[in-house]
Write an enzyme that holds these catalytic residues in place. Structure first.
Site, short mmCIF file in Angstrom:
data_model
loop_
_atom_site.label_atom_id
_atom_site.label_comp_id
_atom_site.label_asym_id
_atom_site.label_seq_id
_atom_site.Cartn_x
_atom_site.Cartn_y
_atom_site.Cartn_z
N LYS A 22 0.85 -1.21 0.00
CA LYS A 22 0.00 0.00 0.00
C LYS A 22 0.88 1.25 0.00
CE LYS A 22 -1.58 1.78 3.99
NZ LYS A 22 -1.38 3.22 4.23
N ASN A 23 1.91 1.26 0.82
CA ASN A 23 2.70 2.48 0.97
C ASN A 23 3.69 2.70 -0.16
OD1 ASN A 23 1.21 2.97 3.19
ND2 ASN A 23 2.81 2.47 4.69
N ASP A 306 4.88 0.95 11.80
CA ASP A 306 3.66 0.32 11.29
C ASP A 306 3.50 -1.12 11.77
OD1 ASP A 306 3.72 1.98 8.05
OD2 ASP A 306 3.16 2.65 10.05
C1 EPZ Z 1 4.27 7.15 5.83
O1 EPZ Z 1 3.50 8.21 6.36
C2 EPZ Z 1 3.34 5.93 5.85
N1 EPZ Z 1 2.15 6.19 5.03
C3 EPZ Z 1 2.91 5.61 7.27
O2 EPZ Z 1 2.15 4.41 7.22
C4 EPZ Z 1 4.16 5.35 8.10
O3 EPZ Z 1 3.78 5.10 9.44
C5 EPZ Z 1 5.07 6.58 8.04
O4 EPZ Z 1 5.41 6.87 6.66
C6 EPZ Z 1 6.37 6.37 8.80
O5 EPZ Z 1 7.04 5.26 8.28
C7 EPZ Z 1 2.25 6.12 3.67
O6 EPZ Z 1 3.30 5.86 3.12
C8 EPZ Z 1 0.98 6.33 2.91
P1 EPZ Z 1 6.31 10.57 7.81
P2 EPZ Z 1 4.09 9.73 6.29
O7 EPZ Z 1 6.20 11.84 7.06
O8 EPZ Z 1 5.00 9.87 5.16
C9 EPZ Z 1 6.80 13.87 11.12
C10 EPZ Z 1 0.33 2.99 7.68
O9 EPZ Z 1 -0.12 2.52 8.72
N2 EPZ Z 1 6.63 14.84 10.03
O10 EPZ Z 1 7.44 9.64 7.49
O11 EPZ Z 1 2.94 10.64 6.43
C11 EPZ Z 1 5.53 13.08 11.38
O12 EPZ Z 1 4.66 13.80 12.25
C12 EPZ Z 1 0.77 4.45 7.64
O13 EPZ Z 1 0.49 2.37 6.60
C13 EPZ Z 1 6.84 16.18 10.29
O14 EPZ Z 1 7.16 16.57 11.41
O15 EPZ Z 1 4.94 9.77 7.64
C14 EPZ Z 1 6.06 11.83 12.03
O16 EPZ Z 1 6.33 12.09 13.40
C15 EPZ Z 1 0.56 5.15 8.97
N3 EPZ Z 1 6.69 17.07 9.28
C16 EPZ Z 1 7.41 11.61 11.31
O17 EPZ Z 1 7.75 12.86 10.72
C17 EPZ Z 1 6.35 16.69 8.00
O18 EPZ Z 1 6.24 17.55 7.11
C18 EPZ Z 1 7.36 10.56 10.22
O19 EPZ Z 1 6.28 10.89 9.37
C19 EPZ Z 1 6.12 15.31 7.75
C20 EPZ Z 1 6.28 14.40 8.78
#
Ligand code: EPZ
Length: 420
Positions: A22-23, A306
């Protein structure tokens, strides 16, 4: 809303094939906006998030088709404004921003909502795109972005919790059509980001450092259509391994890439789960009692956030206390209260969940709150004695293809009960 009715206490036995990731597929679908040519992607899982993304692409002007795991997209003409209701509903849609800016020099997407696991900021996405000379305002719940032409630069994309997966995806996609060279420092290295990079290279993009924390993208004038097979879903694979271990079964897993989740395999083995690699398959058994194991979630190649909920469900069955520390999201413990309704004893202290394992689990009605929490509740229900009803499994349908069918084939007593 549908629910699952599970009769627990039955070991899982048999074979299961892992679906596409999915991701990985969500940003790859967004990347099809970068070319007017046709893209064909195989091994695509039939998930509600995939169907949402295809609807979003169509609202932007693309033609899409999805049949028997093959997605075809042709974004001959694309406008920068889509269906805001759809875009708002699915957080992963934020990754259309980079491709739209690169292709149309303008984009207007709704701010992605937060979700139960955290506020989900997008400051790093906007920092990266602004560095590429996009002018971005955020008002009335919308992100408005325009540019004369994106221009390459060097940008550090690390945030307070480390790299951003979709932020890296957004910036990498935008940079493929920018002028000059873009260097992304502290890029995410998740296998899903690597799969996207390989997809972009197959379209004619110039990307170096794939799989490393430093990506160098040299902009080109045009990208072409391509054919691609999406990688298997490492999170689904880990979910089924935890389910096999929790029920003390014997499951053969086909189609997984163990190199994509070595940290999880290491922790599972520490807990007493046997995982043997045999001719492209994984054989999972749990001969003895489960042992407690401490876990801290980290960016790749560390233990993935995840899989945190699913592993916690398993540690409820271990003989002893495990400490599970969530370092990526600020509130990813929604499954704790529901696991406790099944008899688990878990104390939360800030980012730590202290799991006092070994207490018998007994079935009860529980409520899913997010995608991976739902999976944790299914695992616990499969191990608990008696009946467990997991409500609101629309969360689960977002990220697991035909889960109840796959589990039934492994001998589980699980039924989808149509929505109340
Ligand atoms: C991706 O989300 C995945 N989703 C998530 O999977 C996964 O948990 C996550 O990466 C971490 O591995 C998809 O790929 C669709 P991040 P993403 O930006 O990219 C902070 C699932 O269950 N952050 O890597 O949105 C954020 O708050 C889902 O399949 C900022 O601070 O996650 C978090 O603490 C859930 N500023 C950390 O970084 C930003 O601009 C990691 O988030 C962006 C993120």
């Amino acid at each position: 809303m549908d629910s699952f009715l599970i009769e627990g206490g039955r070991p899982l036995h048999g074979e299961v094939t892992i679906s596409g990731s999915k991701n990985a597929i969500l940003p790859i679908l967004a990347a099809t906006l970068l070319t007017p040519d046709t893209c064909r992607i195989r091994g695509v899982p039939d998930l509600s998030d995939v169907r949402f993304m295809l609807q979003i692409l169509e609202s932007l002007g693309a033609e899409t088709k999805f049949e028997r795991g093959m997605v075809t997209v042709r974004a001959a003409k694309v406008r920068g404004f889509g269906d805001y209701e759809l875009i708002r509903k699915m957080r992963g849609s934020i990754c259309i921003l980079g491709p739209l800016l690169a292709r149309c020099c303008e984009a207007r997407v709704s701010l992605p909502g937060g979700c139960v696991i955290g506020t989900r900021p997008i400051d790093l996405h906007l920092k990266g795109l602004r560095a590429l000379k996009a002018r971005i305002t955020v008002e009335y719940g919308y992100i408005n972005a325009t540019t004369r032409r994106l221009a390459g630069t060097t940008v550090f994309l690390g945030g307070r919790a480390g790299p951003t997966v979709l932020g890296t995806a957004n910036l990498m996609m935008a940079a493929t059509l920018a002028t000059g060279v873009t260097v992304i420092e502290s890029a995410a290295c998740e296998p899903e980001v690597t799969d996207l990079a390989n997809f972009l290279v197959s379209m004619g993009a110039k990307i170096q450092g794939i799989g490393s924390p430093t990506l160098t993208i040299t902009g080109v004038d045009r990208l072409n259509g391509t054919d691609h097979e999406v990688i298997p879903d490492r999170i689904e694979a880990c979910t089924f391994i935890c389910a096999a271990a929790a029920t003390r079964g014997e499951v053969i897993i086909h189609g997984a890439r163990p190199d994509h989740f070595a940290a999880v395999i290491d922790k599972l083995r520490e807990a007493g789960v046997q995982i043997e690699r045999k001719a492209g398959t994984l054989r999972v058994t749990r001969p003895g009692k489960l042992k407690p194991a401490d876990v801290t979630t980290m960016p790749y190649a560390g233990f993935p956030t995840d899989v945190q909920a699913q592993f916690m469900a398993l540690m409820c069955l271990a003989q002893g206390t495990s400490v599970i520390t969530e370092r990526i999201f600020e509130s990813r413990f929604m499954h704790v209260a529901e696991l406790m309704r099944l008899g688990a004893e878990i104390a939360i202290e800030g980012p730590n969940a202290i799991v006092k394992g070994g207490l018998p689990l007994s079935g009860a009605p529980v409520m899913a709150s997010d995608l991976r929490a739902s999976a944790a509740l299914v695992i616990a229900g499969l191990a608990a004695k008696g009946k467990t009803q997991v409500h609101r499994i629309y969360h689960l349908d977002r990220g697991y293809e035909r889960m109840e069918e796959k589990l039934r084939k492994l001998g589980a007593k699980i039924l989808r009960v149509a929505g109340e």
